[in-house]
Write a protein that holds these residues in place. Sequence first.
Motif, PDB file in Angstrom:
ATOM      1  N   GLY A 133       0.795  -1.219   0.000  1.00  0.00           N
ATOM      2  CA  GLY A 133       0.000   0.000   0.000  1.00  0.00           C
ATOM      3  C   GLY A 133       0.826   1.266   0.000  1.00  0.00           C
ATOM      4  O   GLY A 133       0.533   2.186   0.776  1.00  0.00           O
ATOM      5  N   MET A 134       1.843   1.326  -0.862  1.00  0.00           N
ATOM      6  CA  MET A 134       2.704   2.508  -0.891  1.00  0.00           C
ATOM      7  C   MET A 134       2.775   3.107  -2.292  1.00  0.00           C
ATOM      8  O   MET A 134       3.292   2.465  -3.217  1.00  0.00           O
ATOM      9  CB  MET A 134       4.115   2.151  -0.429  1.00  0.00           C
ATOM     10  N   PRO A 135       2.256   4.307  -2.494  1.00  0.00           N
ATOM     11  CA  PRO A 135       2.426   4.974  -3.796  1.00  0.00           C
ATOM     12  C   PRO A 135       3.903   5.248  -4.064  1.00  0.00           C
ATOM     13  O   PRO A 135       4.635   5.692  -3.179  1.00  0.00           O
ATOM     14  CB  PRO A 135       1.657   6.291  -3.622  1.00  0.00           C
ATOM     15  N   HIS A 136       4.359   4.957  -5.264  1.00  0.00           N
ATOM     16  CA  HIS A 136       5.739   5.233  -5.628  1.00  0.00           C
ATOM     17  C   HIS A 136       5.827   5.364  -7.140  1.00  0.00           C
ATOM     18  O   HIS A 136       4.913   4.969  -7.869  1.00  0.00           O
ATOM     19  CB  HIS A 136       6.681   4.127  -5.130  1.00  0.00           C
ATOM     20  N   GLY A 137       6.920   5.928  -7.630  1.00  0.00           N
ATOM     21  CA  GLY A 137       7.119   6.051  -9.062  1.00  0.00           C
ATOM     22  C   GLY A 137       6.128   7.010  -9.706  1.00  0.00           C
ATOM     23  O   GLY A 137       5.582   7.917  -9.069  1.00  0.00           O
ATOM     24  N   ALA A 138       5.908   6.760 -10.985  1.00  0.00           N
ATOM     25  CA  ALA A 138       5.055   7.662 -11.771  1.00  0.00           C
ATOM     26  C   ALA A 138       3.602   7.217 -11.748  1.00  0.00           C
ATOM     27  O   ALA A 138       3.288   6.033 -11.645  1.00  0.00           O
ATOM     28  CB  ALA A 138       5.563   7.711 -13.212  1.00  0.00           C
ATOM     29  N   GLY A 139       2.700   8.204 -11.860  1.00  0.00           N
ATOM     30  CA  GLY A 139       1.276   7.954 -12.007  1.00  0.00           C
ATOM     31  C   GLY A 139       0.732   8.752 -13.168  1.00  0.00           C
ATOM     32  O   GLY A 139       1.259   9.820 -13.490  1.00  0.00           O
ATOM     33  N   ALA A 140      -0.309   8.233 -13.815  1.00  0.00           N
ATOM     34  CA  ALA A 140      -0.777   8.903 -15.035  1.00  0.00           C
ATOM     35  C   ALA A 140      -2.285   9.085 -15.087  1.00  0.00           C
ATOM     36  O   ALA A 140      -2.809   9.537 -16.105  1.00  0.00           O
ATOM     37  CB  ALA A 140      -0.309   8.116 -16.261  1.00  0.00           C
ATOM     38  N   ILE A 141      -3.008   8.749 -14.011  1.00  0.00           N
ATOM     39  CA  ILE A 141      -4.463   8.911 -14.023  1.00  0.00           C
ATOM     40  C   ILE A 141      -4.804  10.212 -13.292  1.00  0.00           C
ATOM     41  O   ILE A 141      -4.612  10.320 -12.075  1.00  0.00           O
ATOM     42  CB  ILE A 141      -5.172   7.713 -13.367  1.00  0.00           C
ATOM     43  N   ALA A 142      -5.287  11.171 -14.029  1.00  0.00           N
ATOM     44  CA  ALA A 142      -5.573  12.492 -13.462  1.00  0.00           C
ATOM     45  C   ALA A 142      -6.762  12.433 -12.511  1.00  0.00           C
ATOM     46  O   ALA A 142      -7.753  11.744 -12.768  1.00  0.00           O
ATOM     47  CB  ALA A 142      -5.849  13.484 -14.589  1.00  0.00           C
ATOM     48  N   GLY A 143      -6.637  13.173 -11.407  1.00  0.00           N
ATOM     49  CA  GLY A 143      -7.758  13.334 -10.489  1.00  0.00           C
ATOM     50  C   GLY A 143      -7.984  12.198  -9.519  1.00  0.00           C
ATOM     51  O   GLY A 143      -8.963  12.228  -8.765  1.00  0.00           O
ATOM     52  N   ASN A 144      -7.093  11.180  -9.499  1.00  0.00           N
ATOM     53  CA  ASN A 144      -7.337  10.068  -8.575  1.00  0.00           C
ATOM     54  C   ASN A 144      -6.675  10.271  -7.209  1.00  0.00           C
ATOM     55  O   ASN A 144      -6.806   9.421  -6.320  1.00  0.00           O
ATOM     56  CB  ASN A 144      -6.881   8.733  -9.176  1.00  0.00           C
ATOM     57  N   ASP A 145      -5.951  11.378  -7.038  1.00  0.00           N
ATOM     58  CA  ASP A 145      -5.298  11.702  -5.767  1.00  0.00           C
ATOM     59  C   ASP A 145      -4.329  10.618  -5.311  1.00  0.00           C
ATOM     60  O   ASP A 145      -4.137  10.416  -4.107  1.00  0.00           O
ATOM     61  CB  ASP A 145      -6.342  11.951  -4.670  1.00  0.00           C
ATOM     62  N   PHE A 146      -3.737   9.909  -6.262  1.00  0.00           N
ATOM     63  CA  PHE A 146      -2.775   8.860  -5.916  1.00  0.00           C
ATOM     64  C   PHE A 146      -1.429   9.224  -6.521  1.00  0.00           C
ATOM     65  O   PHE A 146      -1.269   9.221  -7.750  1.00  0.00           O
ATOM     66  CB  PHE A 146      -3.246   7.498  -6.450  1.00  0.00           C
ATOM     67  N   PRO A 147      -0.437   9.542  -5.696  1.00  0.00           N
ATOM     68  CA  PRO A 147       0.845  10.048  -6.204  1.00  0.00           C
ATOM     69  C   PRO A 147       1.774   8.936  -6.696  1.00  0.00           C
ATOM     70  O   PRO A 147       2.786   8.633  -6.075  1.00  0.00           O
ATOM     71  CB  PRO A 147       1.430  10.763  -4.981  1.00  0.00           C
ATOM     72  N   GLY A 148       1.438   8.320  -7.811  1.00  0.00           N
ATOM     73  CA  GLY A 148       2.279   7.266  -8.371  1.00  0.00           C
ATOM     74  C   GLY A 148       1.473   6.024  -8.688  1.00  0.00           C
ATOM     75  O   GLY A 148       0.311   6.098  -9.100  1.00  0.00           O
ATOM     76  N   HIS A 149       2.101   4.843  -8.488  1.00  0.00           N
ATOM     77  CA  HIS A 149       1.418   3.569  -8.693  1.00  0.00           C
ATOM     78  C   HIS A 149       1.764   2.648  -7.526  1.00  0.00           C
ATOM     79  O   HIS A 149       2.587   2.984  -6.675  1.00  0.00           O
ATOM     80  CB  HIS A 149       1.841   2.927 -10.025  1.00  0.00           C
ATOM     81  N   PHE A 150       1.118   1.488  -7.449  1.00  0.00           N
ATOM     82  CA  PHE A 150       1.501   0.474  -6.475  1.00  0.00           C
ATOM     83  C   PHE A 150       1.542  -0.876  -7.175  1.00  0.00           C
ATOM     84  O   PHE A 150       1.134  -0.998  -8.342  1.00  0.00           O
ATOM     85  CB  PHE A 150       0.556   0.468  -5.264  1.00  0.00           C
ATOM     86  N   CYS A 151       2.064  -1.890  -6.492  1.00  0.00           N
ATOM     87  CA  CYS A 151       2.338  -3.185  -7.139  1.00  0.00           C
ATOM     88  C   CYS A 151       1.386  -4.278  -6.649  1.00  0.00           C
ATOM     89  O   CYS A 151       1.088  -4.363  -5.455  1.00  0.00           O
ATOM     90  CB  CYS A 151       3.771  -3.623  -6.865  1.00  0.00           C
ATOM     91  N   ILE A 152       0.940  -5.095  -7.582  1.00  0.00           N
ATOM     92  CA  ILE A 152       0.176  -6.293  -7.274  1.00  0.00           C
ATOM     93  C   ILE A 152       0.962  -7.496  -7.787  1.00  0.00           C
ATOM     94  O   ILE A 152       1.379  -7.522  -8.950  1.00  0.00           O
ATOM     95  CB  ILE A 152      -1.225  -6.257  -7.905  1.00  0.00           C
ATOM     96  N   HIS A 153       1.174  -8.472  -6.915  1.00  0.00           N
ATOM     97  CA  HIS A 153       1.911  -9.680  -7.271  1.00  0.00           C
ATOM     98  C   HIS A 153       0.972 -10.874  -7.371  1.00  0.00           C
ATOM     99  O   HIS A 153       0.015 -10.992  -6.596  1.00  0.00           O
ATOM    100  CB  HIS A 153       2.989  -9.974  -6.232  1.00  0.00           C
ATOM    101  N   PHE A 154       1.270 -11.750  -8.300  1.00  0.00           N
ATOM    102  CA  PHE A 154       0.543 -13.005  -8.478  1.00  0.00           C
ATOM    103  C   PHE A 154       1.531 -14.161  -8.314  1.00  0.00           C
ATOM    104  O   PHE A 154       2.743 -13.945  -8.147  1.00  0.00           O
ATOM    105  CB  PHE A 154      -0.127 -13.035  -9.856  1.00  0.00           C
ATOM    106  N   PHE A 155       1.038 -15.374  -8.372  1.00  0.00           N
ATOM    107  CA  PHE A 155       1.895 -16.543  -8.177  1.00  0.00           C
ATOM    108  C   PHE A 155       3.029 -16.547  -9.203  1.00  0.00           C
ATOM    109  O   PHE A 155       2.795 -16.493 -10.408  1.00  0.00           O
ATOM    110  CB  PHE A 155       1.066 -17.821  -8.300  1.00  0.00           C
ATOM    111  N   GLY A 156       4.276 -16.582  -8.703  1.00  0.00           N
ATOM    112  CA  GLY A 156       5.423 -16.630  -9.594  1.00  0.00           C
ATOM    113  C   GLY A 156       5.958 -15.289 -10.025  1.00  0.00           C
ATOM    114  O   GLY A 156       7.017 -15.226 -10.655  1.00  0.00           O
ATOM    115  N   SER A 157       5.276 -14.188  -9.708  1.00  0.00           N
ATOM    116  CA  SER A 157       5.799 -12.871 -10.086  1.00  0.00           C
ATOM    117  C   SER A 157       6.860 -12.437  -9.075  1.00  0.00           C
ATOM    118  O   SER A 157       6.971 -13.001  -7.986  1.00  0.00           O
ATOM    119  CB  SER A 157       4.675 -11.842 -10.182  1.00  0.00           C
ATOM    120  N   SER A 158       7.653 -11.434  -9.439  1.00  0.00           N
ATOM    121  CA  SER A 158       8.763 -11.008  -8.590  1.00  0.00           C
ATOM    122  C   SER A 158       8.855  -9.487  -8.581  1.00  0.00           C
ATOM    123  O   SER A 158       8.143  -8.797  -9.319  1.00  0.00           O
ATOM    124  CB  SER A 158      10.073 -11.626  -9.083  1.00  0.00           C
TER     125      SER A 158
END
Length: 363
Positions: free
Chosen positions: A212-237
């Motif tokens: 739950g940590m905003p980091h890096g770049a974000g590109a959706i205007a008006g969502n009040d989220f400063p960046g993006h966050f990560c979702i992992h699935f089985f086998g992802s790294s």
Amino acid sequence: MRHLRFAFVFICLLLTLLIPEPSAQSAHAKSKEEITVSVSVSPASSFHSTLTFRAQHSFVKQLLRAKTVAAYVNPYWVRATLVVHNRYFLYDHDGNLFEKERPLQYMLGANLKQKIEDLVAKVESVHYAKATPWEQVKQTFGRMEYATVIDLETGERFHVQRRAGSRHADVQPLTRTDTQTMKKIYQGKWSWKRRAILVEVNGVYFAASMHGMPHGAGAIAGNDFPGHFCIHFFGSSTHKRKEPDPSHSLMIQKASGSLAANLIGASAEELVGYFLTALHEQDIHSLRMTTDGFPLPDRLAQVASIRKTEMVIPSDEKGPLLLEVPVHLTYFTRNNDERKEKWTFVLHRPVPWDRWRVIAVEL
């Protein structure tokens, strides 16, 4: 007179053939009784899946009359709750049934245990999702695709869009409301801590983990989220390592309902690894699943995160039922103090073919 009697008998016979037997229908209806089964990812979770089944009266009678012995259930090892005749039962991951309000275990025969297992498995198939490999997931959850995230502890859900990511999904909340919901899941503060989630894409559900940590770049205007966050699935790294992150792997196991099975099959060293990973994530329920329920040392509550661990290969001089696993570790306290210590985990199993349990931690 004979003709009248014959006509009366004929009419009665005809009515018998045309009208269904209400007594038979009533008897069949009464032979079925309700059993309600509820599943959640932890006892503290506010998000449950509940189904009510119609079971044969003989099954319910056999269940309620089963022999009992004095026993206590480990609340962290509970798999499902059953309600029968307004009586509450707890079903654990070892296939044991306990009465919730009294310290009693019900001694179930193989046939009765299998029927309960089948009912619980049906509810679990609704509550959890498959741990689908990332290589398959990204064929459905492609870049610029939309998804719904469901937090398995709270049941809160919000919408995201996958914008990037090759080893995992880099996503952003769609709207300001979605951002607020995500922040609510983290008690109003952004955090790197992992959480077990379901990700729904076009009606298909995947077991996953998010931080739950905003980091890096974000590109959706008006969502009040400063960046993006990560979702992992089985086998992802992660971006930095090719191997799956242990914390994300733990949460994916929770989201797929497979954590208990993996703990049952874990070696002593692997079980200690689960304990430390859960402690790092402050997931006390998962941590307690590795133990026999002993009181945890108070000092564990001071651990904010674990930076590094080095496990000492244990000897088997104490025999196959008792084992000590020493660990050198570096961790940070809640006051951000760095500490280096040696902890010794004591593990026990009743018989060589049973699962290991942590029974003490010597700090």
